[in-house]
Design a protein around this motif. Structure first.
Motif, PDB file in Angstrom:
ATOM      1  N   SER A 113       0.821  -1.213   0.000  1.00 47.96           N
ATOM      2  CA  SER A 113       0.000   0.000   0.000  1.00 47.96           C
ATOM      3  C   SER A 113       0.854   1.262   0.000  1.00 47.96           C
ATOM      4  CB  SER A 113      -0.915   0.005   1.220  1.00 47.96           C
ATOM      5  OG  SER A 113      -0.147  -0.047   2.405  1.00 47.96           O
ATOM      6  N   GLY A 170      -5.778  -2.415  -2.450  1.00 49.97           N
ATOM      7  CA  GLY A 170      -7.154  -2.798  -2.144  1.00 49.97           C
ATOM      8  C   GLY A 170      -7.821  -3.485  -3.326  1.00 49.97           C
ATOM      9  N   THR A 171      -7.563  -2.970  -4.534  1.00 52.59           N
ATOM     10  CA  THR A 171      -8.146  -3.569  -5.742  1.00 52.59           C
ATOM     11  C   THR A 171      -7.642  -4.994  -5.939  1.00 52.59           C
ATOM     12  OG1 THR A 171      -8.342  -1.398  -6.789  1.00 52.59           O
ATOM     13  CG2 THR A 171      -8.415  -3.309  -8.245  1.00 52.59           C
ATOM     14  N   ILE A 222      -6.336  -7.183  -3.690  1.00 55.39           N
ATOM     15  CA  ILE A 222      -6.812  -8.127  -2.675  1.00 55.39           C
ATOM     16  C   ILE A 222      -8.319  -8.351  -2.797  1.00 55.39           C
ATOM     17  CG2 ILE A 222      -7.042  -8.553  -0.197  1.00 55.39           C
ATOM     18  CD1 ILE A 222      -4.174  -8.831  -1.212  1.00 55.39           C
ATOM     19  N   ARG A 223      -9.069  -7.295  -3.045  1.00 59.80           N
ATOM     20  CA  ARG A 223     -10.531  -7.428  -3.169  1.00 59.80           C
ATOM     21  C   ARG A 223     -10.892  -8.347  -4.337  1.00 59.80           C
ATOM     22  NH1 ARG A 223     -11.468  -2.523  -2.399  1.00 59.80           N
ATOM     23  NH2 ARG A 223     -11.205  -1.854  -4.542  1.00 59.80           N
ATOM     24  N   ASN A 224     -10.268  -8.119  -5.493  1.00 65.64           N
ATOM     25  CA  ASN A 224     -10.573  -8.943  -6.664  1.00 65.64           C
ATOM     26  C   ASN A 224     -10.075 -10.380  -6.491  1.00 65.64           C
ATOM     27  OD1 ASN A 224     -11.857  -6.843  -7.943  1.00 65.64           O
ATOM     28  ND2 ASN A 224     -10.059  -6.184  -9.091  1.00 65.64           N
ATOM     29  N   GLN A 240     -12.554 -12.260  -4.334  1.00 68.56           N
ATOM     30  CA  GLN A 240     -13.739 -12.652  -5.104  1.00 68.56           C
ATOM     31  C   GLN A 240     -13.474 -13.930  -5.896  1.00 68.56           C
ATOM     32  OE1 GLN A 240     -14.791  -9.228  -7.444  1.00 68.56           O
ATOM     33  NE2 GLN A 240     -15.778  -8.162  -5.736  1.00 68.56           N
ATOM     34  N   LEU A 295      -2.784  -6.094   5.603  1.00 66.32           N
ATOM     35  CA  LEU A 295      -4.207  -5.778   5.482  1.00 66.32           C
ATOM     36  C   LEU A 295      -4.609  -4.787   6.567  1.00 66.32           C
ATOM     37  CD1 LEU A 295      -5.594  -9.426   5.089  1.00 66.32           C
ATOM     38  CD2 LEU A 295      -5.426  -7.726   3.263  1.00 66.32           C
ATOM     39  N   TYR A 320      -6.829  -0.604   3.930  1.00 59.39           N
ATOM     40  CA  TYR A 320      -7.742  -0.261   2.826  1.00 59.39           C
ATOM     41  C   TYR A 320      -8.954  -1.160   2.994  1.00 59.39           C
ATOM     42  CZ  TYR A 320      -4.686  -4.028   1.293  1.00 59.39           C
ATOM     43  OH  TYR A 320      -3.926  -5.168   1.261  1.00 59.39           O
ATOM     44  N   ASN A 321     -10.032  -0.838   2.318  1.00 61.33           N
ATOM     45  CA  ASN A 321     -11.272  -1.587   2.490  1.00 61.33           C
ATOM     46  C   ASN A 321     -11.405  -2.664   1.416  1.00 61.33           C
ATOM     47  OD1 ASN A 321     -13.842  -2.482   3.103  1.00 61.33           O
ATOM     48  ND2 ASN A 321     -14.858  -0.820   1.999  1.00 61.33           N
ATOM     49  N   VAL A 322     -11.417  -3.922   1.855  1.00 61.13           N
ATOM     50  CA  VAL A 322     -11.678  -5.016   0.910  1.00 61.13           C
ATOM     51  C   VAL A 322     -12.900  -5.817   1.343  1.00 61.13           C
ATOM     52  CG1 VAL A 322      -9.294  -5.234   0.102  1.00 61.13           C
ATOM     53  CG2 VAL A 322     -10.041  -6.551   2.109  1.00 61.13           C
TER      54      VAL A 322
END
Length: 350
Positions: free
Chosen positions: A259, A274-275, A277-279, A282, A322, A331-333
């Motif tokens: 980050s 964040g993008t 880890i979030r993706n 999913q 994280l 960050y928000n995941v």
């Protein structure tokens, strides 16, 4: 508050694991971390040692651990007596208390440096630890492997041309025979961020961040890749198959995105981290496999749980977490964890 954590059943757990590193002087106690991870429904944790304080703090939680033997201890593990003593001290008491330990990693990224003595000791040490587990009646319950960096690869694109670096081949042939015979996984640390950092002008962000993109076709197989991580995993599968093994599963023992970084580390931002880890989350929760192994969900451990302020190297090394040490998300995941105050966790433990 307690019932919320206790109500997190393992069946509802997230499929993703997390690396819990501790190269820092400001981290919360393992008892508080246990609450944090359970509140996020994370039930797979990888350690770089076998910290008894951590393993005790997670007793009764159902969380499954990978524990590690550090590189400095690997040569001594070639001695059967030393391997058995290590297991008797670091693994057996916790298993008897109800801890879930599924894997012991013998060393980490040993082929990244030029310590040839360490590299030569890894497989004999693994064999020694495996035999000691068998002598203790733990064969089939705890497997033995080591984690590699992608530096062991020579060609890796297109994925079907994946091959191990010639310098590592002599070690990897017998290593794969061991993994195949013991039904143990091949662990690889994959960081698409490194490829982007080295050549941001030519590596498309969408491709490394799991964002919508046209993808890249492998001309030899016709398989299409829409992200770099899966291409890296399939390149490792191709390299393993080239040596004659089709029954060894590849698991991603580390992946992440920093980050924050130094001025010469492009892309190290909370937004991109964040993008990524979030993706990735999913994809993992969809139980998705790679194009080469679509029926085998990719097993991934995210690096890392916390920013670790004492890690050496560039700024990015201290900013893969994280969470900040106070339990605030970097960050928000969508992982909303709860880190209890110190007094609450002490009372709960008592």
């Amino acid at each position: 508050m307690a019932p919320a954590c206790q109500g997190v059943a393992v069946a509802e757990a997230l499929s993703i694991g997390v690396n819990y590193g501790q190269i820092a002087n400001n981290l919360p106690s393992p008892a508080r971390v246990s609450w944090l991870l359970r509140s996020m429904r994370i039930s797979k944790v990888k350690l770089y040692d076998a910290d008894p304080n951590v393993l005790r703090a997670f007793l009764g939680t159902g969380v499954e651990f990978v524990v590690g033997i550090g590189n400095e201890a690997v040569p001594s593990m070639t001695s059967p007596a030393a391997a058995q003593a290590w297991l008797q001290q670091h693994v057996v008491p916790h298993l008897l208390s109800g801890a879930r330990i599924s894997c012991v990693t013998v060393g980490n990224e040993v082929f990244k440096g030029n310590d040839t003595a360490l590299q030569a000791a890894v497989l004999p040490a693994m064999v020694s630890v495996h035999r000691a587990l068998s002598a203790l009646g733990l064969q089939g319950r705890v497997n033995v492997t080591t984690a590699h960096s992608l530096d062991i690869m020579g060609p890796s694109f297109p994925p079907s041309s994946g091959a191990f670096h010639p310098a590592a081949l002599g070690h990897l042939r017998p290593f794969l025979a061991f993994l195949s015979a013991t039904r143990s996984p091949f662990l690889i640390n994959c960081y698409p961020y490194f490829a982007y950092k080295e050549d941001p002008a030519r590596v498309p962000l969408e491709y490394v961040l799991f964002q919508p993109n046209a993808g890249v076709a492998d001309p030899r197989t016709g398989l299409r890749y829409d992200n770099m991580l899966y291409a890296q995993v399939d390149a490792v599968y191709a390299a393993i198959q080239a040596l004659g093994y089709t029954d060894v599963e590849v698991k991603v023992s580390e992946t992440g995105w920093p980050s924050r970084g130094d001025p010469d580390e492009p892309g190290a931002t909370p937004e991109y981290a964040g993008t990524y880890i979030r993706n990735l989350l999913q994809r993992i929760e969809m139980k998705q496999g790679t194009p080469l192994r679509p029926a085998t969900p990719v097993d991934v451990y995210v690096f890392a749980l916390f920013n670790e302020n004492l890690k050496p190297g560039p700024a990015s090394e201290r900013n893969y977490g994280l969470f900040y040490p106070d339990g605030t998300p970097v960050y928000n995941v969508g992982l909303h964890g709860y880190l209890p105050p110190m007094l609450v966790s002490n009372a709960a433990r008592q």
